[in-house]
Write a protein that holds these residues in place. Structure first.
Motif, PDB file in Angstrom:
ATOM      1  N   ILE A 112     -34.207  43.571  -2.608  1.00 54.43           N
ATOM      2  CA  ILE A 112     -35.372  44.358  -2.985  1.00 54.43           C
ATOM      3  C   ILE A 112     -35.229  45.831  -2.627  1.00 54.43           C
ATOM      4  O   ILE A 112     -35.764  46.705  -3.287  1.00 54.43           O
ATOM      5  N   ARG A 113     -34.432  46.113  -1.556  1.00 52.96           N
ATOM      6  CA  ARG A 113     -34.295  47.492  -1.103  1.00 52.96           C
ATOM      7  C   ARG A 113     -33.096  48.193  -1.723  1.00 52.96           C
ATOM      8  O   ARG A 113     -32.911  49.383  -1.541  1.00 52.96           O
ATOM      9  N   SER A 114     -32.276  47.427  -2.418  1.00 49.07           N
ATOM     10  CA  SER A 114     -31.020  47.988  -2.897  1.00 49.07           C
ATOM     11  C   SER A 114     -31.081  48.353  -4.374  1.00 49.07           C
ATOM     12  O   SER A 114     -31.723  47.676  -5.170  1.00 49.07           O
ATOM     13  N   ASP A 115     -30.387  49.429  -4.737  1.00 53.88           N
ATOM     14  CA  ASP A 115     -30.308  49.836  -6.139  1.00 53.88           C
ATOM     15  C   ASP A 115     -29.132  49.157  -6.815  1.00 53.88           C
ATOM     16  O   ASP A 115     -29.004  49.164  -8.034  1.00 53.88           O
ATOM     17  N   ILE A 116     -28.250  48.618  -6.001  1.00 56.95           N
ATOM     18  CA  ILE A 116     -27.014  48.027  -6.500  1.00 56.95           C
ATOM     19  C   ILE A 116     -27.127  46.516  -6.341  1.00 56.95           C
ATOM     20  O   ILE A 116     -27.712  46.045  -5.374  1.00 56.95           O
ATOM     21  N   PRO A 117     -26.571  45.740  -7.294  1.00 57.59           N
ATOM     22  CA  PRO A 117     -26.675  44.281  -7.169  1.00 57.59           C
ATOM     23  C   PRO A 117     -26.113  43.762  -5.856  1.00 57.59           C
ATOM     24  O   PRO A 117     -25.058  44.204  -5.411  1.00 57.59           O
ATOM     25  N   VAL A 118     -26.832  42.844  -5.248  1.00 54.90           N
ATOM     26  CA  VAL A 118     -26.379  42.196  -4.022  1.00 54.90           C
ATOM     27  C   VAL A 118     -26.032  40.745  -4.344  1.00 54.90           C
ATOM     28  O   VAL A 118     -26.896  39.993  -4.773  1.00 54.90           O
ATOM     29  N   TYR A 119     -24.765  40.397  -4.157  1.00 48.19           N
ATOM     30  CA  TYR A 119     -24.335  39.049  -4.485  1.00 48.19           C
ATOM     31  C   TYR A 119     -24.121  38.231  -3.220  1.00 48.19           C
ATOM     32  O   TYR A 119     -23.943  38.785  -2.132  1.00 48.19           O
ATOM     33  N   SER A 120     -24.092  36.934  -3.381  1.00 45.67           N
ATOM     34  CA  SER A 120     -23.736  36.081  -2.239  1.00 45.67           C
ATOM     35  C   SER A 120     -22.217  36.081  -2.102  1.00 45.67           C
ATOM     36  O   SER A 120     -21.480  36.317  -3.059  1.00 45.67           O
ATOM     37  N   MET A 121     -21.755  35.789  -0.906  1.00 43.84           N
ATOM     38  CA  MET A 121     -20.326  35.863  -0.618  1.00 43.84           C
ATOM     39  C   MET A 121     -19.497  34.948  -1.509  1.00 43.84           C
ATOM     40  O   MET A 121     -18.316  35.212  -1.753  1.00 43.84           O
ATOM     41  N   SER A 122     -20.115  33.894  -2.009  1.00 44.48           N
ATOM     42  CA  SER A 122     -19.355  32.931  -2.811  1.00 44.48           C
ATOM     43  C   SER A 122     -18.860  33.552  -4.124  1.00 44.48           C
ATOM     44  O   SER A 122     -17.925  33.047  -4.735  1.00 44.48           O
ATOM     45  N   ARG A 123     -19.478  34.658  -4.521  1.00 45.14           N
ATOM     46  CA  ARG A 123     -19.077  35.247  -5.803  1.00 45.14           C
ATOM     47  C   ARG A 123     -18.087  36.405  -5.640  1.00 45.14           C
ATOM     48  O   ARG A 123     -17.768  37.117  -6.592  1.00 45.14           O
ATOM     49  N   LEU A 124     -17.577  36.569  -4.395  1.00 48.28           N
ATOM     50  CA  LEU A 124     -16.696  37.688  -4.074  1.00 48.28           C
ATOM     51  C   LEU A 124     -15.513  37.812  -5.029  1.00 48.28           C
ATOM     52  O   LEU A 124     -15.332  38.835  -5.695  1.00 48.28           O
ATOM     53  N   LYS A 125     -14.725  36.727  -5.102  1.00 47.10           N
ATOM     54  CA  LYS A 125     -13.500  36.805  -5.900  1.00 47.10           C
ATOM     55  C   LYS A 125     -13.812  37.043  -7.374  1.00 47.10           C
ATOM     56  O   LYS A 125     -13.161  37.848  -8.029  1.00 47.10           O
ATOM     57  N   GLU A 126     -14.821  36.363  -7.851  1.00 51.10           N
ATOM     58  CA  GLU A 126     -15.208  36.495  -9.264  1.00 51.10           C
ATOM     59  C   GLU A 126     -15.473  37.960  -9.626  1.00 51.10           C
ATOM     60  O   GLU A 126     -14.914  38.499 -10.587  1.00 51.10           O
ATOM     61  N   ILE A 127     -16.308  38.612  -8.801  1.00 50.42           N
ATOM     62  CA  ILE A 127     -16.690  39.994  -9.110  1.00 50.42           C
ATOM     63  C   ILE A 127     -15.506  40.946  -8.932  1.00 50.42           C
ATOM     64  O   ILE A 127     -15.275  41.831  -9.758  1.00 50.42           O
TER      65      ILE A 127
END
Lengths: 227, 227
Positions: A126-141
């Motif tokens: 909610i406070r971030s302007d940039i997407p915040v992902y869960s760690m599980s999606r690290l490699k994918e992104i």
DNA sequence: TATTTGATGTGAAACAAATCACAAAATATG
DNA sequence: CATATTTTGTGATTTGTTTCACATCAAATA
């Protein structure tokens, strides 16, 4: 397999950053040309050093004519690959991570934090302007954006584990804010930024300075910054 | 009157920080003694370097017996004046300033941010755990707490002006996060932390590394971190 | 166009930092 | 108790960085 590999930013590179900042300012002020001693004066180094540094990075001026600022800046942009954009990921959206994700200077220098990660992505979303992902999606992104560089702002305790994940995901450079010596393969560049150490160093020198006030023995206590 | 004075944190001092962090960890794990090569292994330096550094800071061990960890840590605490608390002020409560004001590691190392300042103190007051004062009260607070060290996290544009105010108020050391070369009298210690430069350095080295992959010519591109 | 002037670029010299190598000392061993 | 072993501590050596000094070149001047 894993080992401690550590690199220091060479002083000459730091000085080049310094020159560039100074040149950018001069350009804004409408100045078009500099001499080695102009730059030296503004940055607190010697003219010789300026020329030696330029020489190291293959930057050449015109004899007698000094250096054309635009030309100089352009050459530096090439050296730092600033012509292209750089996509970065940021891991750890605590207080520091959040602040870094909002740090506008990165964008001004073509370094874009395209994604951030946290074990609890909903907390900061909610406070971030940039997407915040869960760690599980690290490699994918990281794969999708072909990211090579990461900023690590996770707690000390999980830094090594996250670093391992980053390396597995293909990251080649990490700016590490956790006060831990990361173990990474030798082909990965680590730059440690330890905020406590930075503050403590100043305290140490201030103490020394006040102890031996009068600036005697200064050369033992300090090393004049040559960067 | 004003001039650019710049100091570099000596590499040997940085290494001492490194050793200390390592020793603290070892102590927590219940280890009581180290040898120069133990520490060297853990910190990625050479055993000779460890001993030379200790020698520089007047730290001595027992021949054959290595070093007593508690003893070593105590000596280091004295070197860094960690027996006493250090009061700090923080100027600029933007994103970065706010994050720094909440950075718990400072407190763990006896460095307390006792007051923060901002041109708009009301804006951040609600989010901060530490009092946020208006700039007009700078000298008053600094005097009252006998503060010697400040963290500067204000925008580039006002950094020099605030730095001047700090120096007038008696500050002797500044950790400066603004990407500006502050002009201060020679008896004031400045430690610049430039987040963009830190990130850009990594990008630079990663590029180089990928260009000349295979680690050939590595010694030209990098300098193995000797810190 | 020849001469003077002023700034660059870079080997050489000076200085600083890291590594080496070994004497000194403390402990262990026979 | 003498000898062997292991680790420190530090001069000596090497390596790296900064400063110096001057040849080189480009522009200005006469």
């Amino acid at each position: 397999m894993k080992q401690i590999t550590k690199y220091v930013i060479k002083n000459s590179l730091k000085r080049i950053f310094l020159y560039r900042a100074c040149l950018a300012r001069l350009k804004m002020m409408g100045v078009e040309k500099v001499f080695s001693y102009t730059l030296a004066n503004d940055t607190g180094v010697t003219p010789d050093q300026v020329r030696k540094d330029f020489s190291e990075f293959g930057i050449r001026g015109n004899k007698r004519g000094g250096y054309e600022i635009s030309d100089l800046l352009e050459k530096m942009e090439n050296i730092f690959h600033r012509n292209k954009d750089h996509n970065i990921v940021l891991i750890g959206m605590g207080n520091l991570g959040l602040a870094l994700s909002k740090y506008s200077k990165f964008v001004q220098r073509n370094m874009n934090i395209v994604a951030t990660f946290d074990i609890d992505p909903f907390k900061q979303k909610i406070r971030s302007d940039i997407p915040v992902y869960s760690m599980s999606r690290l490699k994918e992104i990281i794969d999708r954006f072909r990211i090579k560089v990461a900023i690590l702002a996770v707690p000390e305790i999980s830094a090594q584990q996250v670093s391992d994940e980053l390396v597995r995901a293909g990251i080649k450079g990490i700016v590490n804010f956790a006060p831990v010596l990361l173990k990474v393969p030798p082909e990965v560049v680590i730059n440690n930024v330890n905020l406590c150490d930075e503050l403590e160093s100043v305290i140490y020198y201030v103490h020394k300075l006040m102890q031996d006030e009068g600036l005697k023995n200064l050369e033992i206590l300090y090393k004049d910054m040559k960067y």
